[in-house]
Design a protein around this motif. Structure first.
Motif, short mmCIF file in Angstrom:
data_model
loop_
_atom_site.label_atom_id
_atom_site.label_comp_id
_atom_site.label_asym_id
_atom_site.label_seq_id
_atom_site.Cartn_x
_atom_site.Cartn_y
_atom_site.Cartn_z
N GLY A 47 -6.65 -3.00 -5.41
CA GLY A 47 -6.38 -4.41 -5.71
C GLY A 47 -5.50 -4.59 -6.93
O GLY A 47 -4.63 -5.47 -6.97
N ALA A 48 -5.72 -3.73 -7.94
CA ALA A 48 -4.95 -3.87 -9.18
C ALA A 48 -3.46 -3.68 -8.93
O ALA A 48 -2.62 -4.38 -9.50
N VAL A 49 -3.14 -2.72 -8.06
CA VAL A 49 -1.73 -2.46 -7.77
C VAL A 49 -1.11 -3.64 -7.02
O VAL A 49 0.03 -4.04 -7.28
N ILE A 50 -1.89 -4.21 -6.10
CA ILE A 50 -1.38 -5.38 -5.36
C ILE A 50 -1.18 -6.56 -6.30
O ILE A 50 -0.22 -7.33 -6.17
N ASN A 51 -2.09 -6.69 -7.29
CA ASN A 51 -1.98 -7.77 -8.28
C ASN A 51 -0.61 -7.78 -8.96
O ASN A 51 -0.09 -8.85 -9.28
N VAL A 52 -0.06 -6.58 -9.21
CA VAL A 52 1.23 -6.50 -9.90
C VAL A 52 2.30 -7.24 -9.09
O VAL A 52 3.08 -8.04 -9.64
N GLY A 53 2.29 -6.97 -7.78
CA GLY A 53 3.26 -7.62 -6.91
C GLY A 53 3.09 -9.13 -6.89
O GLY A 53 4.06 -9.88 -6.74
N LEU A 54 1.84 -9.58 -7.04
CA LEU A 54 1.57 -11.02 -7.01
C LEU A 54 1.76 -11.66 -8.38
O LEU A 54 1.61 -12.87 -8.53
N GLY A 55 2.04 -10.84 -9.39
CA GLY A 55 2.25 -11.36 -10.73
C GLY A 55 0.97 -11.75 -11.45
O GLY A 55 0.98 -12.54 -12.38
N LEU A 56 -0.18 -11.17 -10.99
CA LEU A 56 -1.45 -11.49 -11.63
C LEU A 56 -1.75 -10.51 -12.75
O LEU A 56 -1.29 -9.37 -12.74
N SER A 57 -2.59 -10.94 -13.69
CA SER A 57 -2.95 -10.07 -14.81
C SER A 57 -4.01 -9.07 -14.36
O SER A 57 -4.87 -9.38 -13.53
N ASN A 58 -3.94 -7.86 -14.93
CA ASN A 58 -4.88 -6.80 -14.52
C ASN A 58 -5.93 -6.49 -15.56
O ASN A 58 -6.73 -5.59 -15.36
N GLU A 59 -5.91 -7.24 -16.67
CA GLU A 59 -6.84 -6.91 -17.76
C GLU A 59 -8.29 -6.86 -17.27
O GLU A 59 -9.04 -5.95 -17.59
N GLY A 60 -8.65 -7.88 -16.49
CA GLY A 60 -10.02 -7.97 -16.01
C GLY A 60 -10.41 -6.80 -15.12
O GLY A 60 -11.49 -6.23 -15.26
N VAL A 61 -9.48 -6.41 -14.24
CA VAL A 61 -9.75 -5.30 -13.34
C VAL A 61 -9.93 -4.00 -14.12
O VAL A 61 -10.87 -3.24 -13.89
N PHE A 62 -9.04 -3.78 -15.10
CA PHE A 62 -9.16 -2.57 -15.92
C PHE A 62 -10.49 -2.56 -16.67
O PHE A 62 -11.16 -1.53 -16.75
N ALA A 63 -10.86 -3.72 -17.21
CA ALA A 63 -12.11 -3.79 -17.96
C ALA A 63 -13.30 -3.47 -17.05
O ALA A 63 -14.21 -2.73 -17.43
N LEU A 64 -13.25 -4.03 -15.83
CA LEU A 64 -14.35 -3.77 -14.89
C LEU A 64 -14.43 -2.30 -14.50
O LEU A 64 -15.50 -1.70 -14.47
N MET A 65 -13.24 -1.72 -14.22
CA MET A 65 -13.24 -0.31 -13.83
C MET A 65 -13.70 0.57 -14.98
O MET A 65 -14.41 1.56 -14.79
N GLY A 66 -13.28 0.18 -16.19
CA GLY A 66 -13.74 0.91 -17.38
C GLY A 66 -15.25 0.82 -17.52
O GLY A 66 -15.92 1.82 -17.82
N ALA A 67 -15.79 -0.37 -17.25
CA ALA A 67 -17.24 -0.55 -17.37
C ALA A 67 -17.97 0.30 -16.34
O ALA A 67 -18.99 0.92 -16.64
N ILE A 68 -17.42 0.34 -15.12
CA ILE A 68 -18.05 1.17 -14.07
C ILE A 68 -18.03 2.64 -14.50
O ILE A 68 -19.01 3.36 -14.35
N LEU A 69 -16.90 3.04 -15.10
CA LEU A 69 -16.78 4.43 -15.54
C LEU A 69 -17.82 4.76 -16.61
O LEU A 69 -18.50 5.79 -16.56
N VAL A 70 -17.95 3.85 -17.59
CA VAL A 70 -18.92 4.08 -18.67
C VAL A 70 -20.32 4.17 -18.10
O VAL A 70 -21.12 5.05 -18.46
N LEU A 71 -20.62 3.26 -17.17
CA LEU A 71 -21.94 3.27 -16.53
C LEU A 71 -22.18 4.61 -15.82
O LEU A 71 -23.24 5.22 -15.96
N ALA A 72 -21.16 5.06 -15.09
CA ALA A 72 -21.30 6.31 -14.33
C ALA A 72 -21.47 7.50 -15.27
O ALA A 72 -22.31 8.37 -15.04
N VAL A 73 -20.67 7.52 -16.36
CA VAL A 73 -20.76 8.67 -17.28
C VAL A 73 -22.14 8.72 -17.93
O VAL A 73 -22.71 9.80 -18.12
N THR A 74 -22.71 7.57 -18.24
CA THR A 74 -23.99 7.58 -18.94
C THR A 74 -25.16 7.82 -17.99
O THR A 74 -26.17 8.37 -18.42
N CYS A 75 -25.04 7.41 -16.74
CA CYS A 75 -26.20 7.53 -15.83
C CYS A 75 -26.13 8.76 -14.93
O CYS A 75 -27.14 9.43 -14.73
#
Lengths: 215, 225
Positions: free
Chosen positions: B183-211
């Motif tokens: 979705g993030a890559v498609i967002n670029v084409g649509l001119g949407l901001s990706n900050e939220g997606v990156f933050a969410l993916m980062g949060a999922i990563l942190v959750l996965a690393v800790t659990c």
């Protein structure tokens, strides 16, 4: 603190695949003793060793090390050396690499004098050979060389004499003797009868219906 | 502490040495990734607009399946040769040892895919900006796949035919990563901001690393040896 029993197995029962292997097992092993587990194939010797190592949970019963349950002691791992029927020798690593990795995982420093270590079981010629090129007996000797690295008190050895030649059997016997003379404990399974001269060898026959000490 | 770090480093280093010596195990998964992505234009249509629109999803799905192919190499051989028992009986905390194995696995199974993906992106007519977003999402997302995979691998390690069960267990849990990543890559084409997606993916990563390392160790403790 006075410790009553070093290793105590209390009312231990184990079943695998809905088949009862042994039940209500009570054994006490004291420092300087060798416990030789005997029994038919499938009698539960390996399972008992796995329970003692904490790898397998017993159906009922408890195992105590120095009067405390093994499950709640984090330092039990440092007191214990386990050699299962899968030797833990990585086929893709060389003999030296295998032992370095083992040493690090056991919480020891890197082995500085590998040649000297390997010379005990006459493995120095194969120091840089990939382990998959070696014979079953040579692999078993790599696994047994770890006994020289560890400073564990309790040695749990599943069929340690498997596949190794007569000379290595003598060397291993000598090693076991040294260990118990220093106050260590050995629990092993073997179909071979062991001629331990002057050692307190306790034999236990494991079988599902009857079970007893045979001195 | 220093001993622990040395042991962890030893686990990573020897796992990498082993992977290097058994390259063919891994090359299969890398090749699968490249082949799926490059065969697609031949099989579907070389139409630029269509390829551009399916490229992010295609690369992500191929990466996910390729990592699923190499997942059994994570703990299977250790279980079979008995060195997993040595890991469990080590005086060091098991979750850290498992985490080192996951790091080594990720370096071999995912990093090569990320390194080759810009080339595949260009071939599928992605713009430079889209390719950079793709790489960021792969960097954030693929470790999650390795971590989730390690838990499922630990749960099924003693089963004789684990691979079917493994995919059934891993794939549903990886869907969020897949959706956000592509979705993030498609967002670029649509001119949407990706900050939220990156933050969410980062949060999922942190959750996965800790659990995940703790869950995997728990699963290994009850596995049959």
């Amino acid at each position: 603190m006075k410790v009553n029993f070093m290793l105590r197995i209390k009312q231990l029962s184990c079943s695998r695949n809905d088949r009862c292997l042994f039940s209500n097992l009570d054994i006490v092993v004291n420092p300087g003793e060798i416990l030789h587990l005997k029994g038919k194939n499938g009698a539960g010797k390996s399972s008992l060793l796995q329970i003692l190592a904490g790898l397998l949970l017993p159906e009922t019963g408890e195992v105590f090390w120095q009067d405390k349950l093994i499950a709640i002691q984090t330092h039990y791992a440092r007191e214990l050396f386990y050699l299962g029927h899968k030797s833990g020798v990585k086929a893709g690593l060389t003999v030296a690499e295998n032992l370095q990795l083992s040493a690090m995982l056991m919480g020891k420093n890197k082995v500085s004098d590998m040649l000297q270590l390997l010379s005990f079981f006459k493995l120095e010629k194969w120091i840089n050979s990939p382990s998959h090129l070696l014979s079953a007996g040579q692999k078993q000797r790599i696994a047994l060389t770890r006994l020289l690295i560890t400073d564990a008190t309790l040695w749990l050895l599943d069929e340690p004499f498997n596949a190794i030649d007569q000379e290595s059997i003598q060397l291993l016997m000598h090693l076991l003797q040294q260990h118990v003379e220093k106050g260590g404990i050995v629990v092993l399974t073997s179909h071979q009868s062991l001629a331990f001269a002057g050692l307190k060898e306790k034999q236990w026959l494991l079988s599902s219906n009857s079970l007893g000490e045979t001195e | 502490m220093i001993f622990l770090l040395r042991a962890l480093w030893a686990v990573i280093r020897y796992d990498l040495v082993l992977s290097f010596r058994h390259k063919s195990n891994w090359a299969n998964a890398w090749l699968f990734f490249v082949l799926v992505v490059s065969l697609f234009p031949l099989a579907v249509t070389p139409d630029i607009v269509l390829l551009h629109s399916i490229a992010p999803g295609l690369i992500w799905v191929a990466a996910l399946l390729s990592m699923l192919l190499s997942l059994p190499h994570l703990l299977r051989s250790d279980y079979e040769d008995g060195s997993l028992a040595a890991l469990l009986l080590s005086p060091y905390p098991l979750p850290f040892l498992i985490l080192s194995k996951i790091v080594a696995h990720w370096l071999v199974s995912a990093l090569p895919l990320i390194l080759i993906s810009p080339v595949l992106g260009v071939a599928l007519h992605l713009s430079l900006e889209e390719i950079s977003v793709l790489i960021v999402t792969l960097l954030l997302g693929t470790p999650v796949l390795s971590l989730v995979g390690s838990v499922m691998m630990a749960l099924t390690v003693s089963l004789p035919h684990q691979s079917i069960l493994l995919s059934l267990l891993v794939l549903p849990l990886c869907v969020p990563v897949l959706v956000f990543g592509a979705g993030a890559v498609i967002n670029v084409g649509l001119g949407l901001s990706n900050e939220g997606v990156f933050a969410l993916m980062g949060a999922i990563l942190v959750l996965a690393v800790t659990c995940a390392p703790f869950a995997a160790s728990g699963a290994l403790r009850v596995a049959e040896f």
